[in-house]
Motif scaffolding. Structure first.
Motif, mmCIF file in Angstrom:
data_model
loop_
_atom_site.group_PDB
_atom_site.id
_atom_site.type_symbol
_atom_site.label_atom_id
_atom_site.label_comp_id
_atom_site.label_asym_id
_atom_site.label_seq_id
_atom_site.Cartn_x
_atom_site.Cartn_y
_atom_site.Cartn_z
ATOM 1 N N GLN A 1 46.367 34.531 49.558
ATOM 2 C CA GLN A 1 47.068 33.265 49.711
ATOM 3 C C GLN A 1 47.417 32.657 48.357
ATOM 4 O O GLN A 1 48.536 32.171 48.152
ATOM 5 N N ILE B 1 50.367 34.150 46.892
ATOM 6 C CA ILE B 1 51.606 33.742 47.569
ATOM 7 C C ILE B 1 51.999 32.345 47.081
ATOM 8 O O ILE B 1 53.144 32.096 46.721
ATOM 9 N N LEU B 2 51.006 31.458 47.024
ATOM 10 C CA LEU B 2 51.309 30.069 46.665
ATOM 11 C C LEU B 2 51.769 29.935 45.221
ATOM 12 O O LEU B 2 52.594 29.088 44.897
ATOM 13 N N ASN B 3 51.241 30.794 44.324
ATOM 14 C CA ASN B 3 51.710 30.675 42.942
ATOM 15 C C ASN B 3 52.938 31.543 42.662
ATOM 16 O O ASN B 3 53.418 31.631 41.538
ATOM 17 N N GLY B 4 53.440 32.178 43.729
ATOM 18 C CA GLY B 4 54.704 32.889 43.598
ATOM 19 C C GLY B 4 54.594 34.337 43.111
ATOM 20 O O GLY B 4 55.608 35.023 42.972
ATOM 21 N N LEU C 1 53.234 36.845 44.746
ATOM 22 C CA LEU C 1 53.621 37.695 45.877
ATOM 23 C C LEU C 1 54.786 37.042 46.605
ATOM 24 O O LEU C 1 54.718 35.859 46.969
ATOM 25 N N SER D 1 51.580 26.517 54.691
ATOM 26 C CA SER D 1 51.817 26.423 53.255
ATOM 27 C C SER D 1 52.395 27.724 52.724
ATOM 28 O O SER D 1 53.330 27.726 51.930
ATOM 29 N N MET D 2 51.838 28.836 53.193
ATOM 30 C CA MET D 2 52.331 30.121 52.712
ATOM 31 C C MET D 2 53.768 30.352 53.159
ATOM 32 O O MET D 2 54.610 30.808 52.390
ATOM 33 N N LYS E 1 56.167 28.296 51.202
ATOM 34 C CA LYS E 1 56.387 28.866 49.871
ATOM 35 C C LYS E 1 57.276 30.117 49.956
ATOM 36 O O LYS E 1 58.206 30.299 49.162
ATOM 37 N N LEU E 2 56.989 30.973 50.916
ATOM 38 C CA LEU E 2 57.747 32.223 51.036
ATOM 39 C C LEU E 2 59.214 31.969 51.387
ATOM 40 O O LEU E 2 60.075 32.802 51.149
ATOM 41 N N PHE F 1 52.344 20.289 48.421
ATOM 42 C CA PHE F 1 53.534 20.586 47.629
ATOM 43 C C PHE F 1 54.132 19.365 46.943
ATOM 44 O O PHE F 1 54.880 19.484 45.996
#
Lengths: 241, 241
Positions: free
Chosen positions: A19, A22-25, A27, B86-87, B90-91, B180
């Protein structure tokens, strides 16, 4: 009193690591994760824990696990959220009024955004649904088609609102609607189908959107929602007798 | 072409069986599940698959797995839904505008329901938050306290709306907001804190609710939301310079 140092289960820590990336970009959508063996070595935990974490992320709609190919990052909010909501709704003894109110929350704001953002193409698509509705009022009505047109109209509205978060939340609420008031449209349409209630209300909403009038669109949707609430209540009461 | 007979993974079938019993009411909040060994025998699948299914349900907030005691049915929508959202946000390269619009969807309808449903006790609780806000306008303001009061006010409103589904969805959107736009309240309050903007707007909302006037409450919340959107945009632009 001391704080617990880590009460998190191993598989939860696996989820957190993924996770975080993903949140920090790090992935992104489409990226392939390292193999389960590699992940287990990198995180220094058992492959069972890796697999448990990946299963959870898969069910949340964040990982797509393709047999023989590996695990890929995806994002599918529909798959991820519907079922827990249905269970939680049931476990909390939710009522159909809760769902109708939730639906109204979305429909009323969606229609305002739609009136502000509809392109010409959007309006044409909306109009073609309206035209089909009109046709249905001129012939002995086919319930299945009417139910489908109703769904199409409301789903089109949310896509015109052009906010995928609102669309995602609306889809979650629609699933609750379909799972628990699955026969709602059916009941209301069987009992209250008439030119006024269905065709004319939808047409008024469409015209307000075409004319880029958010306040009128809101008013028309509100009238529509009030009829639905009232009709569903009457249809249900009628059945209970 | 033939249909695939079952492309579902074993752990997904385990989840479905448990889900089905929750949806048909056989399993209720607080119920203890059979042991993993028993489940594995009853469903005729490996204990690994049982454990994977239970892990997923645990993360969804539907099962509480107590070490040494077993697995219990619970319902905790907060735990279940925040992180996937959240994921997925972001994605999908979501923006703060998406979140603010989603938030507005909820706030505007919540305040109408609150105006219809607030009890005397609710109004008193709301008033005590307002009184604290007023005090803060009279002394050099403490940002932390102001941020907290703002949160308290909005969370109280949703609880007054007395629809746990709406409350759950609102809490999900709040988490997105905090994850966010975590510094949103902070930024807006630092830059725009003034009697008018914060105390007077909240007070106007409170008074409309106390007077059981849903349309006025809606108007006042709308004004409040417009200021927030504008202020956040300006605060962010300002920072970019």
């Amino acid at each position: 009193m001391f704080n617990s140092i880590s009460s998190k289960k191993v598989y939860e820590q696996v989820i957190e690591q993924i996770q975080q990336r993903i949140l920090n970009g790090e992935l992104k959508k489409g990226d392939k994760l390292p193999s389960e063996r590699e992940l287990s070595e990198q995180m220094d935990v058992s492959r069972t824990s890796i697999r448990e974490g990946i299963r959870v992320l898969e069910t949340m709609g964040v990982i797509d696990s393709k047999q023989g190919e590996g695990n890929f990052i995806c994002s599918n909010i529909d798959k991820s959220l519907i079922e827990p909501l249905s269970m939680i709704f049931k476990l909390n003894d939710g009522t159909w009024k809760d769902i109708l109110e939730l639906r109204e929350v979305f429909e009323l704001q969606i229609v305002k955004l739609a009136a502000l953002r509809a392109t010409e193409k959007d309006c044409m698509e909306l109009k073609s649904i309206i035209d089909e509705m009109r046709k249905e009022t001129e012939i002995p009505y086919n319930k299945k088609i009417v139910v489908l047109l109703d769904q199409k109209f409301h789903n089109k509205l949310v896509s015109i609102s052009k906010n995928y978060l609102i669309e995602s939340f609306f889809l979650m609420s629609s699933k609750l609607f379909e799972n628990f008031i699955e026969d709602a449209r059916d009941k209301i349409i069987s009992k209250y189908w008439s030119k006024e209630i269905l065709f004319e209300k939808h047409n008024a909403i469409y015209e307000a959107i075409r004319d880029k009038n958010p306040d009128l669109a809101y008013e028309k949707m509100k009238e529509h929602m009030e009829i639905i609430g009232k009709s569903y209540m009457e249809a249900t009461l009628f059945e209970d007798c």
